[in-house]
Design a protein around this motif. Structure first.
Motif, PDB file in Angstrom:
ATOM      1  N   UNK A 133       0.781  -1.235   0.000  1.00 35.38           N
ATOM      2  CA  UNK A 133       0.000   0.000   0.000  1.00 35.38           C
ATOM      3  C   UNK A 133       0.809   1.279   0.000  1.00 35.38           C
ATOM      4  N   UNK A 134       2.125   1.180  -0.061  1.00 30.71           N
ATOM      5  CA  UNK A 134       2.985   2.368  -0.048  1.00 30.71           C
ATOM      6  C   UNK A 134       3.768   2.464  -1.345  1.00 30.71           C
ATOM      7  N   UNK A 135       4.027   3.676  -1.806  1.00 30.19           N
ATOM      8  CA  UNK A 135       4.807   3.888  -3.026  1.00 30.19           C
ATOM      9  C   UNK A 135       6.168   3.220  -2.877  1.00 30.19           C
ATOM     10  N   UNK A 136       6.589   2.482  -3.907  1.00 30.38           N
ATOM     11  CA  UNK A 136       7.861   1.762  -3.849  1.00 30.38           C
ATOM     12  C   UNK A 136       8.735   2.088  -5.049  1.00 30.38           C
ATOM     13  N   UNK A 137       8.185   1.988  -6.245  1.00 27.90           N
ATOM     14  CA  UNK A 137       8.954   2.196  -7.476  1.00 27.90           C
ATOM     15  C   UNK A 137       8.129   2.979  -8.491  1.00 27.90           C
ATOM     16  N   UNK A 138       8.825   3.533  -9.467  1.00 24.21           N
ATOM     17  CA  UNK A 138       8.162   4.135 -10.617  1.00 24.21           C
ATOM     18  C   UNK A 138       8.739   3.461 -11.852  1.00 24.21           C
ATOM     19  N   UNK A 139       7.852   2.991 -12.723  1.00 23.39           N
ATOM     20  CA  UNK A 139       8.248   2.235 -13.912  1.00 23.39           C
ATOM     21  C   UNK A 139       7.711   2.952 -15.140  1.00 23.39           C
ATOM     22  N   UNK A 140       8.484   2.922 -16.208  1.00 17.58           N
ATOM     23  CA  UNK A 140       8.019   3.494 -17.477  1.00 17.58           C
ATOM     24  C   UNK A 140       8.654   2.733 -18.623  1.00 17.58           C
ATOM     25  N   UNK A 141       8.054   2.865 -19.785  1.00 14.95           N
ATOM     26  CA  UNK A 141       8.623   2.220 -20.970  1.00 14.95           C
ATOM     27  C   UNK A 141       9.962   2.882 -21.307  1.00 14.95           C
ATOM     28  N   UNK A 142      10.763   2.181 -22.055  1.00 15.16           N
ATOM     29  CA  UNK A 142      12.054   2.732 -22.466  1.00 15.16           C
ATOM     30  C   UNK A 142      11.853   3.982 -23.303  1.00 15.16           C
ATOM     31  N   UNK A 143      10.859   3.961 -24.158  1.00 17.59           N
ATOM     32  CA  UNK A 143      10.553   5.125 -25.006  1.00 17.59           C
ATOM     33  C   UNK A 143      10.215   6.342 -24.142  1.00 17.59           C
ATOM     34  N   UNK A 144       9.391   6.164 -23.123  1.00 16.14           N
ATOM     35  CA  UNK A 144       9.031   7.262 -22.230  1.00 16.14           C
ATOM     36  C   UNK A 144      10.259   7.751 -21.460  1.00 16.14           C
ATOM     37  N   UNK A 145      11.119   6.825 -21.051  1.00 21.76           N
ATOM     38  CA  UNK A 145      12.337   7.193 -20.337  1.00 21.76           C
ATOM     39  C   UNK A 145      13.250   8.038 -21.217  1.00 21.76           C
ATOM     40  N   UNK A 146      13.441   7.615 -22.459  1.00 20.25           N
ATOM     41  CA  UNK A 146      14.321   8.364 -23.375  1.00 20.25           C
ATOM     42  C   UNK A 146      13.764   9.763 -23.651  1.00 20.25           C
ATOM     43  N   UNK A 147      12.445   9.866 -23.785  1.00 20.10           N
ATOM     44  CA  UNK A 147      11.813  11.162 -24.009  1.00 20.10           C
ATOM     45  C   UNK A 147      12.031  12.062 -22.786  1.00 20.10           C
TER      46      UNK A 147
END
Length: 64
Positions: free
Chosen positions: A40-54
């Motif tokens: 129930x607590x924030x742990x990680x943030x994940x994104x696609x590689x494309x979003x990361x590069x942008x």
């Protein structure tokens, strides 16, 4: 900052364990960061590689 958190897409960590392919597809289709919670607590943030590069390119431009 609170507005960002309210708009952030939040998923429990169990989603990754139960269906990695589906979760990966969701992240790619959403094309935005997804917050992963653990107990129930924030742990990680994940994104696609494309979003990361942008995001990386945007930060690089802002630092000039």
């Amino acid at each position: 900052m609170w507005e960002e958190l309210l708009r952030m897409n939040i998923k429990p960590s169990i989603k990754i364990r139960q269906d990695y392919y589906g979760f990966s597809k969701y992240c790619h289709e959403l094309d935005e960061p997804v917050m992963i919670t653990r107990n129930g607590e924030a742990d990680l943030v994940v994104m696609s590689h494309k979003a990361f590069r942008r995001m990386e390119a945007r930060i690089k431009l802002q630092s000039k």
